[in-house]
Design an enzyme around this catalytic site. Structure first.
Site, mmCIF file in Angstrom:
data_model
loop_
_atom_site.group_PDB
_atom_site.id
_atom_site.type_symbol
_atom_site.label_atom_id
_atom_site.label_comp_id
_atom_site.label_asym_id
_atom_site.label_seq_id
_atom_site.Cartn_x
_atom_site.Cartn_y
_atom_site.Cartn_z
ATOM 1 N N GLY A 266 0.804 -1.206 -0.076
ATOM 2 C CA GLY A 266 0.062 -0.131 0.028
ATOM 3 C C GLY A 266 0.906 1.297 0.076
ATOM 4 O O GLY A 266 0.678 1.976 -0.710
ATOM 5 N N GLU A 303 0.487 5.637 7.479
ATOM 6 C CA GLU A 303 2.035 5.981 7.225
ATOM 7 C C GLU A 303 2.199 7.089 8.072
ATOM 8 O O GLU A 303 3.484 7.296 8.512
ATOM 9 C CB GLU A 303 2.331 6.192 5.657
ATOM 10 C CG GLU A 303 1.721 5.119 4.918
ATOM 11 C CD GLU A 303 2.342 3.595 5.023
ATOM 12 O OE1 GLU A 303 3.399 3.766 5.793
ATOM 13 O OE2 GLU A 303 1.429 2.863 5.092
#
Ligand code: B3K
Ligand code: ZN
Length: 884
Positions: A266, A303
């Protein structure tokens, strides 16, 4: 067959690094034919390690041009290369090592290290990709301050990025330019990143709680500039949330996100330069589904959160991967819950856990949240390390309470800022800050397998008491034949005729801090124990494992009447949904029996009535209604039986869908109409909920058949402005006998051929078609000009979706699905081992199925095993799957 057995690495063999790298200077000359990398490393012996003479650096697929120590070039013979190690026998205590290597990013199809994607250079270094760039101590406990110089053609690569702050940018003549970046935070090599390309940028800013101005940039291809708003808004929400909920501020003046087409997963949390798969950053209503919008929000936040849980405090070694991943998944799940609907988010996460993670924990690759050993670390970026790891952190949160958990996370960040640490350090900080003993709880990190919790209840009408007896056990897993009792937080309540009852637990005073005395968390620590509740005037129905308070399989012999009560009136959303699932399982089991006896399938009136009541209640959250009406997936059903008869379950589930669709058609039509809206699209919880219920109604109506349903699907397909509704209608048409489907697919392709992410959805809808002949269709789509076997998103959309999610077609009785997957794994093993090994997972589950099926699946695994040049990635998964 392979020549040599690959090496297994054990946690118990961990040794601290013999050398440390205080400073790392890298210089890249990026070229079309080759790329040259010069490194200048300031090294010294680790004072904590004695008795190691020489230096060993990691390196893989590198052409070594020269090596020098303190300016003196090393002659051949002063160093040697041994597999992935560069060994230099004699080195001083402190020195500068200069190394010049050449690499070929344009030929790098593994998408690990430095590679090219759609004409741009980019990197992916976690876990061990940095060694494909230059020789280094490529391990997370070696943290260094990086300065990076990038030189490239100014026209082809006008944007040059690396971690940290831009120090200088200049033209250097002959069409070349140079940028220098410096990152003041010491970091392990896996967080290094570099990007060079012709990219457009969306710019924004954020002011942190303490008043620091941060520049936010999202770099994409020019054509995608209109798809960055949602990612940018999500980033700012995540930055604010981490300040408010964890007291964590961003620490640099710049935060960059870059979107690339070819990416193995991802996204990646490189310090201040996150690199994203386009599928996790780009979104706009016309091209992206609600699920896509939610994924962008979740991954951007994930993230970003790594900046603290992963980067500022990182992992000592890769066995500790869940330290950063489990914690960060927990953080992003809580964030998404706060941004949308908490119960819906929880049900979605539990569904993933109970299908993919429970299956992994019961299969040949089962491993603890903190694995003991691995052959290839890339194989351990698993649902166990991520999702079960997040559940373990969630259980700590439940056991400590929100306030103590926050104290624990503050202490963890304070103690370990700038360090590379272990899961043990995390638990120790939680324990120290809260004063709560997590001694037995630590077994969640070391024992694999899904615990089974069997509960029974006895009501004593004379005493007005209800005794709950809880027994726990855990099945053996590879290398762990027996397990010790877990510390399980079991959240529960008791539901009476008129709703939740106040709880009075014998021998335990009421918790004065808890405002709600209708719920308790029981600490289960023994193989068997009993809890007695008193003061009850009626026999209650226990509501167990509320909010899915532990990653266990809970068994309680509920009667239909009890489940119907929970489905109707449990005050815990998760348990209410789960009661509906359990009733649906009963219907599917009854359908299997009816089909075996050649009888018609009927759905029980009480269940139909309960579903009708849900549909009629417009006070309920439509997203919850949709979730409760969705039948358990085939993947979930497969977890309930051994052996699994895929085709019997598929047919039974389908018949139940048909019967429900027919019996509820009137109210389904009303709901379908009620949920229409001409509001402009927004990915808000409220709109997403309405669309999900509407499309759930459409799917039942289409299953029930009739021209009216087809006309509704066609109209929805043709008139919808958003991708959620359009794709839902297309999916229904593709899975129906409607003639219009060929036209719909063609039209969809024509409308969207310029948008790769939409074409992935077009591939996926076809790959997941439940009708016969899908394998042939998938094979022919592999020859379509839009398909590219080198692009992981395309592979996942077509091959991954077919093999992993289209159970009925993958398990075709002639075994052609298995042979197809083995062919693809053998091909991808050469170009991209990580993708090959991930794709392989459905074959590894061969032991779950009927004996004849097992033989066919096993034969394909053996065919892969016999391949000459198997990567470590594929070798590890296949060999473990075949092991006795
Ligand atoms: N940390 C990365 C995963 C890297 C996977 C390498 N095979 C993305 C994430 O979990 O945030
Ligand atoms: Zn992560």
């Amino acid at each position: 067959m392979r020549d040599a057995q690959p090496r297994t690495i054990y946690l118990k063999d961990y040794q601290p690094p013999a050398f440390l790298i205080d400073e790392t200077e890298l210089s890249f000359a990026l070229g079309e034919q080759h790329t040259q990398v010069r490194s200048r490393l300031r090294l010294r012996r680790n004072p904590a390690v004695a008795g190691v003479q020489g230096l060993e650096l990691h390196g893989c697929d590198l052409e070594l041009l020269s090596l020098a120590i303190d300016g003196e070039e090393l002659a051949e013979g002063q160093w040697q290369i041994n597999g992935e190690l560069l060994q230099i026998a004699e080195v001083p205590d402190e020195f500068v090592l200069e190394c010049h290597t050449q690499i070929y990013p344009q030929n790098n199809t593994s998408l690990e290290g430095l590679y090219k994607s759609s004409g741009m250079f980019c990197t992916q270094c976690e876990a061990e990709g940095f060694r494909k760039i230059t020789y280094y101590l490529d391990r997370p406990d070696v943290m260094s301050v990086f300065t990076v110089t990038v030189e490239a053609d100014a026209t082809r690569y006008p944007v040059l990025l690396s971690n940290g702050n831009l120090v200088s940018a200049e033209d250097i003549g002959q069409g070349q330019h140079r940028a220098v970046w410096h990152d003041p935070f010491p970091k392990p090599a896996y967080l290094f990143a570099l990007v060079a390309g012709d990219l457009a940028v969306v710019e924004d800013g954020f002011t942190t709680a303490s008043g620091r101005e941060v520049e936010l940039n999202i770099y994409v291809e020019e054509k995608d500039l209109d798809k960055c708003d949602h990612a940018m808004a999500s980033l700012k929400n995540a930055m604010r949330w981490d300040e408010e909920v964890y007291g964590r501020e961003y620490d640099l003046d710049i935060f960059n996100i870059v979107a690339v087409d070819d990416f193995n997963m991802g996204a990646m949390e490189n310090k201040s330069l996150n690199i994203f798969n386009t599928s996790c950053v780009l979104a706009k209503p016309e091209t992206t589904t609600d699920m896509g919008f939610q994924r962008v929000e979740g991954v951007v936040a994930h993230e970003y959160f790594h900046n603290w849980s992963g980067n500022r405090v990182t992992c000592r070694d890769w066995f500790q991967l869940s330290l950063k991943e489990g914690f960060t998944v927990f953080r992003d799940a809580e964030f998404s819950a706060d941004m949308g609907s908490p119960t819906v988010k929880r049900v979605e996460d539990v569904t993933l856990l109970r299908t993919a993670q429970f299956a992994e924990d019961a299969g040949p690759m089962a491993h603890p949240v903190r694995p003991d050993s691995f052959i290839e670390i890339s194989n351990f970026y698993t649902v166990t390390v991520y999702e079960k790891g997040a559940e373990v952190v969630r259980m700590i949160h439940t056991l400590l309470g929100a306030e103590n958990f926050r104290k624990g996370s503050d202490l963890y960040f304070e103690r370990h800022d700038g360090q590379a640490v272990t899961c043990e350090d995390f638990v120790a900080a939680m324990e120290a800050a809260s004063g709560i003993d997590l001694g037995q709880f630590r077994r969640w990190y070391s024992q694999a397998g899904t615990p089974i919790v069997e509960v029974s209840g006895t009501f004593d009408a004379d005493r007005g008491s209800y005794a709950l007896t809880v027994k726990q056990s855990c099945p053996p897993t590879p290398g762990q034949p027996t397990k010790e009792a877990f510390h399980i937080p079991l959240a529960m309540g008791l539901i009476g005729e008129a709703g939740a009852l106040p709880l009075s637990l014998e021998g335990v005073p009421a918790d004065p801090d808890t405002a709600d005395n209708t719920q308790r968390v029981l600490n289960i620590t023994q193989p068997e124990e009993t809890f007695v509740f008193t003061g009850l005037a009626e026999e209650p129905v226990p509501s167990l494992l509320r909010g899915f308070s532990a990653p266990v399989k809970l068994r309680f012999g509920y009667s239909r009447a009890q489940l119907l009560r929970l489905m109707r009136s449990d005050t815990d959303g998760f348990c209410r949904w789960d009661a509906a699932q359990q009733l649906a399982v009963m219907e599917i089991e009854a359908a299997v029996a009816a089909l075996q006896a050649d009888q018609p399938v009927n759905v029980a009136d009480d269940f139909v009535g309960a579903c009708r009541a849900l549909l009629a209640d417009d006070a309920l959250d439509p997203a919850m209604v949709a979730l409760m009406l969705q039948l358990p997936s085939e993947a979930y059903l497969a977890e309930l039986y051994h052996p699994v008869d895929v085709h019997a379950l598929h047919q039974a589930r389908d018949e139940v869908r048909l019967a429900l669709g027919k019996q509820l058609s009137e109210i389904l039509w009303q709901v379908y109409q009620r949920c229409q809206s001409d509001e402009p699209y927004a990915p808000s919880a409220e709109q997403i909920a309405r669309r999900s219920l509407k499309n759930c109604a459409l799917s039942y109506l289409m299953r029930a058949g009739g021209e009216q349903a087809v006309a509704a699907a066609v109209a929805q397909f043709e008139n919808s402005k958003n991708m959620t509704d359009r794709l839902a209608a297309l999916t229904q048409l593709v899975n129906s006998p409607a003639e219009y489907k060929a036209q719909a697919l063609q039209r969809f392709y024509q409308d969207w051929q310029h948008e790769p992410l939409v074409i992935n959805q077009w591939f996926q809808v076809q790959a997941m078609c439940q009708l016969p002949g899908t394998l042939e269709k998938v094979r022919s789509l592999m020859g379509h000009p839009a398909f590219d076997i080198r692009n992981p998103n395309k592979v996942r959309a077509l091959i991954g979706a077919f093999c992993g999610q289209n159970t009925v077609n993958f398990h075709r009785e002639d075994g052609a699905g298995y042979a197809f997957l083995a062919d693809q794994v053998i091909d991808l093993n050469r170009s991209n081992p990580q993708i090959a090994s991930r794709l392989l997972v459905p074959l590894t589950k061969w032991r779950k199925y009927l004996p004849a099926v097992q033989g066919r699946m096993r034969a394909e695994l053996e065919r892969i095993m016999a391949e000459p040049a198997l990567s470590n990635d594929v070798y590890e998964v296949v060999s473990k799957s075949l092991a006795e």
